[in-house]
Scaffold this motif. Structure first.
Motif, PDB file in Angstrom:
ATOM      1  N   THR A 169      81.763   2.099  78.587  1.00  0.00           N
ATOM      2  CA  THR A 169      80.322   1.946  78.773  1.00  0.00           C
ATOM      3  C   THR A 169      80.042   1.790  80.265  1.00  0.00           C
ATOM      4  O   THR A 169      80.947   1.518  81.060  1.00  0.00           O
ATOM      5  CB  THR A 169      79.766   0.713  78.032  1.00  0.00           C
ATOM      6  OG1 THR A 169      80.443  -0.455  78.502  1.00  0.00           O
ATOM      7  CG2 THR A 169      79.945   0.841  76.524  1.00  0.00           C
ATOM      8  N   ALA A 170      78.773   1.940  80.634  1.00  0.00           N
ATOM      9  CA  ALA A 170      78.396   1.784  82.046  1.00  0.00           C
ATOM     10  C   ALA A 170      76.919   1.440  82.131  1.00  0.00           C
ATOM     11  O   ALA A 170      76.126   1.760  81.232  1.00  0.00           O
ATOM     12  CB  ALA A 170      78.697   3.055  82.835  1.00  0.00           C
ATOM     13  N   VAL A 242      78.064   0.171  87.465  1.00  0.00           N
ATOM     14  CA  VAL A 242      79.141  -0.696  86.979  1.00  0.00           C
ATOM     15  C   VAL A 242      79.690  -0.079  85.704  1.00  0.00           C
ATOM     16  O   VAL A 242      78.950   0.136  84.741  1.00  0.00           O
ATOM     17  CB  VAL A 242      78.654  -2.129  86.724  1.00  0.00           C
ATOM     18  CG1 VAL A 242      79.793  -2.980  86.180  1.00  0.00           C
ATOM     19  CG2 VAL A 242      78.100  -2.739  88.019  1.00  0.00           C
ATOM     20  N   VAL A 243      80.985   0.229  85.709  1.00  0.00           N
ATOM     21  CA  VAL A 243      81.626   0.948  84.613  1.00  0.00           C
ATOM     22  C   VAL A 243      82.687   0.074  83.954  1.00  0.00           C
ATOM     23  O   VAL A 243      83.476  -0.584  84.638  1.00  0.00           O
ATOM     24  CB  VAL A 243      82.296   2.239  85.137  1.00  0.00           C
ATOM     25  CG1 VAL A 243      83.020   2.974  84.010  1.00  0.00           C
ATOM     26  CG2 VAL A 243      81.261   3.148  85.784  1.00  0.00           C
ATOM     27  N   GLN A 244      82.680   0.046  82.620  1.00  0.00           N
ATOM     28  CA  GLN A 244      83.798  -0.510  81.858  1.00  0.00           C
ATOM     29  C   GLN A 244      84.715   0.652  81.498  1.00  0.00           C
ATOM     30  O   GLN A 244      84.354   1.525  80.710  1.00  0.00           O
ATOM     31  CB  GLN A 244      83.305  -1.210  80.594  1.00  0.00           C
ATOM     32  CG  GLN A 244      82.502  -2.483  80.860  1.00  0.00           C
ATOM     33  CD  GLN A 244      83.298  -3.518  81.616  1.00  0.00           C
ATOM     34  OE1 GLN A 244      82.873  -4.017  82.654  1.00  0.00           O
ATOM     35  NE2 GLN A 244      84.464  -3.851  81.103  1.00  0.00           N
ATOM     36  N   GLU A 251      93.636  -1.040  90.731  1.00  0.00           N
ATOM     37  CA  GLU A 251      92.547  -0.773  91.664  1.00  0.00           C
ATOM     38  C   GLU A 251      92.942   0.235  92.730  1.00  0.00           C
ATOM     39  O   GLU A 251      92.206   1.201  92.993  1.00  0.00           O
ATOM     40  CB  GLU A 251      92.083  -2.071  92.328  1.00  0.00           C
ATOM     41  CG  GLU A 251      90.931  -1.846  93.303  1.00  0.00           C
ATOM     42  CD  GLU A 251      90.433  -3.138  93.922  1.00  0.00           C
ATOM     43  OE1 GLU A 251      89.212  -3.380  93.872  1.00  0.00           O
ATOM     44  OE2 GLU A 251      91.261  -3.889  94.458  1.00  0.00           O
ATOM     45  N   MET A 296      87.053  -2.982  92.144  1.00  0.00           N
ATOM     46  CA  MET A 296      87.298  -3.305  90.744  1.00  0.00           C
ATOM     47  C   MET A 296      87.365  -4.813  90.548  1.00  0.00           C
ATOM     48  O   MET A 296      87.796  -5.552  91.440  1.00  0.00           O
ATOM     49  CB  MET A 296      88.602  -2.668  90.255  1.00  0.00           C
ATOM     50  CG  MET A 296      88.518  -1.163  90.087  1.00  0.00           C
ATOM     51  SD  MET A 296      89.998  -0.473  89.290  1.00  0.00           S
ATOM     52  CE  MET A 296      89.851  -1.198  87.633  1.00  0.00           C
ATOM     53  N   THR A 297      86.937  -5.255  89.371  1.00  0.00           N
ATOM     54  CA  THR A 297      87.106  -6.638  88.940  1.00  0.00           C
ATOM     55  C   THR A 297      87.986  -6.609  87.698  1.00  0.00           C
ATOM     56  O   THR A 297      87.617  -6.008  86.685  1.00  0.00           O
ATOM     57  CB  THR A 297      85.755  -7.289  88.609  1.00  0.00           C
ATOM     58  OG1 THR A 297      84.919  -7.258  89.770  1.00  0.00           O
ATOM     59  CG2 THR A 297      85.956  -8.737  88.172  1.00  0.00           C
ATOM     60  N   ARG A 300      89.573  -3.343  84.304  1.00  0.00           N
ATOM     61  CA  ARG A 300      88.735  -2.352  83.623  1.00  0.00           C
ATOM     62  C   ARG A 300      87.311  -2.238  84.166  1.00  0.00           C
ATOM     63  O   ARG A 300      86.606  -1.292  83.808  1.00  0.00           O
ATOM     64  CB  ARG A 300      88.660  -2.659  82.120  1.00  0.00           C
ATOM     65  CG  ARG A 300      89.978  -2.437  81.400  1.00  0.00           C
ATOM     66  CD  ARG A 300      89.774  -2.094  79.949  1.00  0.00           C
ATOM     67  NE  ARG A 300      91.038  -1.827  79.267  1.00  0.00           N
ATOM     68  CZ  ARG A 300      91.142  -1.261  78.090  1.00  0.00           C
ATOM     69  NH1 ARG A 300      90.058  -0.900  77.434  1.00  0.00           N
ATOM     70  NH2 ARG A 300      92.327  -1.056  77.542  1.00  0.00           N
ATOM     71  N   GLN A 301      86.874  -3.149  85.010  1.00  0.00           N
ATOM     72  CA  GLN A 301      85.504  -3.068  85.516  1.00  0.00           C
ATOM     73  C   GLN A 301      85.496  -2.485  86.923  1.00  0.00           C
ATOM     74  O   GLN A 301      86.098  -3.025  87.839  1.00  0.00           O
ATOM     75  CB  GLN A 301      84.827  -4.441  85.525  1.00  0.00           C
ATOM     76  CG  GLN A 301      83.369  -4.361  85.987  1.00  0.00           C
ATOM     77  CD  GLN A 301      82.644  -5.667  85.832  1.00  0.00           C
ATOM     78  OE1 GLN A 301      82.257  -6.031  84.723  1.00  0.00           O
ATOM     79  NE2 GLN A 301      82.454  -6.393  86.928  1.00  0.00           N
ATOM     80  N   ARG A 303      83.008  -1.092  90.034  1.00  0.00           N
ATOM     81  CA  ARG A 303      81.668  -1.056  90.606  1.00  0.00           C
ATOM     82  C   ARG A 303      81.653  -0.051  91.753  1.00  0.00           C
ATOM     83  O   ARG A 303      82.477  -0.112  92.666  1.00  0.00           O
ATOM     84  CB  ARG A 303      81.267  -2.432  91.124  1.00  0.00           C
ATOM     85  CG  ARG A 303      79.807  -2.511  91.590  1.00  0.00           C
ATOM     86  CD  ARG A 303      79.662  -2.540  93.106  1.00  0.00           C
ATOM     87  NE  ARG A 303      78.245  -2.682  93.491  1.00  0.00           N
ATOM     88  CZ  ARG A 303      77.820  -3.121  94.659  1.00  0.00           C
ATOM     89  NH1 ARG A 303      78.694  -3.477  95.594  1.00  0.00           N
ATOM     90  NH2 ARG A 303      76.536  -3.201  94.925  1.00  0.00           N
TER      91      ARG A 303
END
Length: 326
Positions: A169-170, A242-244, A251, A296-297, A300-301, A303
């Motif tokens: 998702t994003a 922001v993408v999951q 990273e 990345m955070t 998987r996240q 930005r």
């Protein structure tokens, strides 16, 4: 490629500036321009531009002709394009913003143009095309929409990310400069927030970009949401995405793959400098990713922050897609 422009507003005038900046032998011939405003007004607004500055060449008028650096461009002033003779035009660039129904969108073809490219979202188009996302679907479509400026920045980026790591998702927020859809002072509009003075407040509102991404990238339909904030700036907008991701990613390798893909793209750019919006004025890319703001955070996240000149970059894509159509 023989072109005509219908609507000599922000996009129509910017397209003409880009055509005039092309080297000799570029293969583009502008046969005519149509706009309902008086020719003297059109010439003045072309020569003196608050965003891009004065045109550095010579601008004159002769009867029904705009003369720029010795180039004679016939001008017409019809509110119904089907009444004009457009025989010999390969692609009509409809930059009026009103070609939203099939009968209006087809007026250029009725006037003799082979094809029509609309400078914005249009339900009246046979197909919506975004360069870097779905131009392979173009085929021989006669009435085509070039989507929106934000979609031209967003769609190639999300396609690239999806190819690298997959998108679960994003959410995208576009920080967008004000436009003519907003009033200078508080005045009634259908959207209450957009009824407020555009140059005085940040205005939360909607964007058509996520709907259009669903259209041009159906494999991602329903996975990307979006919103907009109109800001008191006259030019250059931004995408904050922001993408999951669909899988765990490192990273360094993910950003490295993204950077390599962007470097190989003819329409996307990357900067490692701490730029601000005014630094991106008159950039031709659909989106210029800001390296210092992309990270990345966890695993998987992701930005991504990117800049786009919503007038100059979009106008550049109009010419690119017109070449494909012609």
């Amino acid at each position: 490629m023989r072109l005509a422009i219908n609507g000599f507003g922000r996009i129509g005038r910017t397209i003409l500036r880009q055509i005039l900046a092309l080297p000799q032998g570029s293969g583009i011939e502008l046969l005519c321009v149509n706009d309902i405003a008086p020719l003297q007004t059109c010439a003045y607004l072309f020569q003196y531009d608050s965003t891009f500055g004065p045109y550095q060449g010579q601008v004159e008028t002769e009867q029904d002709t705009l003369v720029v650096d010795g180039l004679h461009i016939p001008f017409t002033h019809s509110d119904d394009l089907s009444r004009i003779d457009l025989a010999g035009v390969d692609v009509l660039l409809d930059c009026t913003g009103i070609a939203r129904t099939s009968d209006v969108a087809r007026r250029g073809v009725q006037a003799g143009a082979r094809k029509v490219l609309i400078s914005g979202p249009s339900p009246g188009a046979e197909l919506t095309v975004v360069l870097g996302a779905n131009e392979d679907q173009l085929g021989d479509a006669q009435i085509v929409s070039n989507a929106s400026c934000t979609t031209n920045g967003l769609a190639p980026l999300v396609k690239m990310i999806h190819q690298i790591a997959g998108i679960d998702t994003a959410h995208m927020t576009t920080i967008h400069c004000y436009t003519n859809s907003q009033p200078m002072v508080d005045a009634p509009r259908g959207d209450l927030a957009r009824s407020r003075a555009g140059a005085m407040s940040m205005v939360p509102t909607t964007t058509s970009a996520t709907h259009l991404v669903n259209e041009v990238l159906p494999e991602l339909a329903g996975r990307i949401s979006g919103a907009a904030v109109r800001v008191p700036s006259a030019s250059v907008s931004a995408v904050d995405l922001v993408v999951q991701l669909a899988q765990d990613c490192d990273e360094e390798s993910t950003l490295g793959a993204l950077r390599a893909a962007v470097d190989a793209s003819p329409i996307l750019g990357w900067t490692d400098l701490p730029l601000v919006s005014s630094d991106l004025r008159a950039r031709p890319e659909s989106l210029v990713i800001a390296g210092p703001e992309t990270r990345m955070t966890g695993s998987r996240q992701l930005r991504i922050f990117g800049w786009y000149d919503n007038e100059w970059g979009f106008s550049a894509r109009m010419l690119d897609v017109a070449r494909l159509m012609a």
